[in-house]
Enzyme design. Structure first.
Site, PDB file in Angstrom:
ATOM      1  N   GLY A   1       0.804  -1.172  -0.068  1.00  0.00           N
ATOM      2  CA  GLY A   1       0.153  -0.022  -0.043  1.00  0.00           C
ATOM      3  C   GLY A   1       0.743   1.337   0.125  1.00  0.00           C
ATOM      4  CB  SER A   2       0.030   4.666   1.257  1.00  0.00           C
ATOM      5  OG  SER A   2      -0.983   4.916   0.428  1.00  0.00           O
ATOM      6  CB  VAL A   3       4.715   1.464   3.274  1.00  0.00           C
ATOM      7  CG1 VAL A   3       6.083   1.204   3.467  1.00  0.00           C
ATOM      8  CG2 VAL A   3       3.755   1.299   4.531  1.00  0.00           C
TER       9      VAL A   3
END
Length: 570
Positions: free
Chosen positions: A296-298
């Site tokens: 995801g946004s990591v």
């Protein structure tokens, strides 16, 4: 009449010859391989005259960084041989020491450990008594037959029997038990021992001792073996991580804590716990920290790094964060017009979709190249040459990360958009994400993660030492790392990680769709303390229901617990 006598004499001669041959076959010719089943008669004879108790498999064991045991240590016990039931004075000593009736000794036929006989462990006081007061038929021992991990079960792994794997590793050489998973498997060739440890007493037909009361030890009494493996794990902090995920009822996921300076693995936990009765059922044996999942946004951290380091993307303007990922419709979260820094803090998908497109237009390998530089395509675990092992991998189960599906995806706007926010085909391991955060916190210096510091002989001398700085290189320009660290701090100060505010941490959250309705992966990865970075930490939850995230409270508990532990050492 004469013929009958001749026949009778011949019969007697043949019978006597047969008996003599049979006796010769048993006692002289076929002692080690008698009959169609090739029975070793000498061995069987000795077994019939020997009482044996197993003390252990002679396998090596694991310790933490302070040489505290991570697998079960030898247990103090007393071996009770059956003949003591004929010695009232010895039975009386037992009854006086333990204030217990030992009339059940009358039924004893084979040696037994006293702890089994009385139903609890032997106290150190009683053990010392029998060491100092040698008593016929009672032998003090250190017994170790259980190699289940006390902590870090997925990291250390389990021991068992697997004929197929044993044959692949060792050919015709057989061992009592071998490592099946984790470090037990990876370091198996150092840990295995063909000589199980036994205590033997030779007895006569009435089960009374032969040769006086001389006991015999069979095993490897060398000062070199079995070996001790000194890991980088800190038992106290490992317990802290395990308690936090357990108390918060994390069902599937885990946490990884790494020392930033030397990249030693300080603690690692994976859930669900291993089902010891059936370890391979429902995937309980899997160490999720070494498996690749959608981050995801990591992953926006990678896109930000590529944009900052490349210098070809103009980041000095605002982005319309009211639009969805593709810029076609309104976003579910309308964030307004945000700068690059604000977009990172608030995790605006549209911003990073646009930056991803621009990066890929300039260089179709831009995102993947940055992923490789900071180790996300891995593996990142310690790899090197030791003895006759080339490319020995400490984390042998670690998967490689993956960024793109095919070449077309690198040029497709929607595929780039999804990739830029850590979706589509992006798969990254938790351990490599933790190491990425350590690289950023250490001014862009990459290093491999070490889980074992050294292998020691039984006498404490070093057999193998694993280089602390393995794979060290400047992966990011120091200025890039500093800017990324500042972006990660803004996430906590004013963005999606504000629930961790006040902890002096920096990090990035991530939520990844799994393709299964209502299920997501949720992450928080970062480092602390921000002003003097020492640890990189990743906490993640797999296949979680939308919105019910445990990552933040677990991350907070671990950071606070580590701070307390550090303070107690001062």
């Amino acid at each position: 009449m004469k013929n009958r006598v001749i026949i009778f004499v011949c019969f007697l001669v043949i019978t006597w010859v047969g008996l003599i041959w049979r006796l010769g076959d048993i006692q002289i010719f076929s002692t080690d391989s008698f009959g169609p089943e090739n029975i070793n008669l000498l061995e069987k004879s000795v077994q019939q005259r020997t009482q044996v108790i197993h003390l252990g498999e002679g396998r090596g064991s694991f310790y933490d960084r302070n040489m505290l045991p991570l697998t079960e240590v030898p247990k103090k016990d007393i071996v009770v041989f059956p003949f003591i039931k004929e010695i009232p004075e010895v039975v009386q000593i037992l009854e006086n020491r333990f204030q217990k009736d030992f009339s059940n000794l009358a039924e004893l036929e084979q040696p037994i450990q006293l702890s089994e006989l009385i139903g609890h462990n032997i106290s150190m006081e009683n053990y010392t008594f029998f060491v100092e007061n040698q008593t016929p038929g009672l032998v003090p021992i250190d017994n170790s037959t259980n190699y289940e991990p006390l902590l870090a079960e997925h990291l250390l792994g389990i021991v068992g029997e697997n004929a197929e794997v044993e044959s692949q590793r060792y050919g015709n050489t057989t061992y009592n038990q071998i490592g099946v998973t984790g470090f037990q498997s990876t370091f198996d060739s150092f840990l295995v021992n063909q000589n199980s440890e036994k205590l033997l007493l030779h007895v006569d037909a009435k089960k009374q001792p032969l040769f006086g009361l001389s006991y015999f030890y069979k095993g490897d009494s060398s000062s070199f073996y079995p070996v001790k493996i000194k890991t980088t794990i800190d038992s106290t902090i490992q317990h802290l991580l395990e308690k936090s995920v357990e108390d918060n009822k994390l069902g599937k996921g885990g946490a990884v804590l790494i020392d930033i300076e030397n990249r030693d693995l300080v603690a690692m936990v994976s859930k669900p716990s291993i089902n010891i009765d059936d370890p391979f059922s429902e995937g309980s044996i899997i160490n999720h920290n070494l498996r690749a999942y959608a981050p995801g946004s990591v992953f926006k951290t990678v896109v930000a790094a590529a944009a900052i380091e490349g210098g070809e993307v103009d980041l000095n303007h605002t982005y319309n964060c009211n639009l969805d990922l593709y810029g076609e419709n309104e976003a579910n979260r309308k964030l307004g017009a945000l700068s690059f820094e604000e977009s990172f803090a608030q995790s605006c998908n549209r911003t990073f979709a646009q930056i991803g497109e621009e990066l890929q237009r300039n260089d179709p390998n831009a995102i993947e190249s940055m992923s490789q530089k900071i180790g996300l395509t891995g593996p990142v675990g310690w790899t090197g040459d030791i003895f006759h092992y080339e490319d020995f991998r400490q984390f042998s189960e670690e998967e490689k990360g993956h960024i793109w599906g095919d070449w077309y995806d690198r040029q497709s706007a929607k595929a780039i958009n999804q990739t830029a926010i850590g979706q589509k085909n992006v798969k990254i391991t938790p351990i490599s994400i933790a190491n990425m955060m350590a690289t950023i916190a250490n001014r862009g210096v990459f290093q491999q993660v070490r889980g074992v510091e050294r292998i020691l002989y039984q006498n404490g001398a070093t057999m193998v030492s694993f280089n602390e700085q393995q794979g060290q290189r400047q992966a990011l320009q120091p200025k890039t790392a500093e800017r990324l660290a500042d972006l990660l701090k803004k996430v906590v100060d004013s963005g999606t990680g504000q629930s961790l505010k006040g902890l002096n941490v920096a990090g990035k959250s991530g939520t990844a769709e799994t393709g299964r309705e209502g299920k997501e992966h949720h992450w928080f990865a970062g480092f602390f303390p921000y002003d003097q970075p020492k640890y990189a930490l990743v906490v993640y939850e797999l296949d979680v229901e939308n919105g019910s995230y445990l990552t933040y409270p677990i991350f907070r508990e671990i950071v606070e617990g580590v701070y307390e532990e550090e303070a107690s050492k001062d």
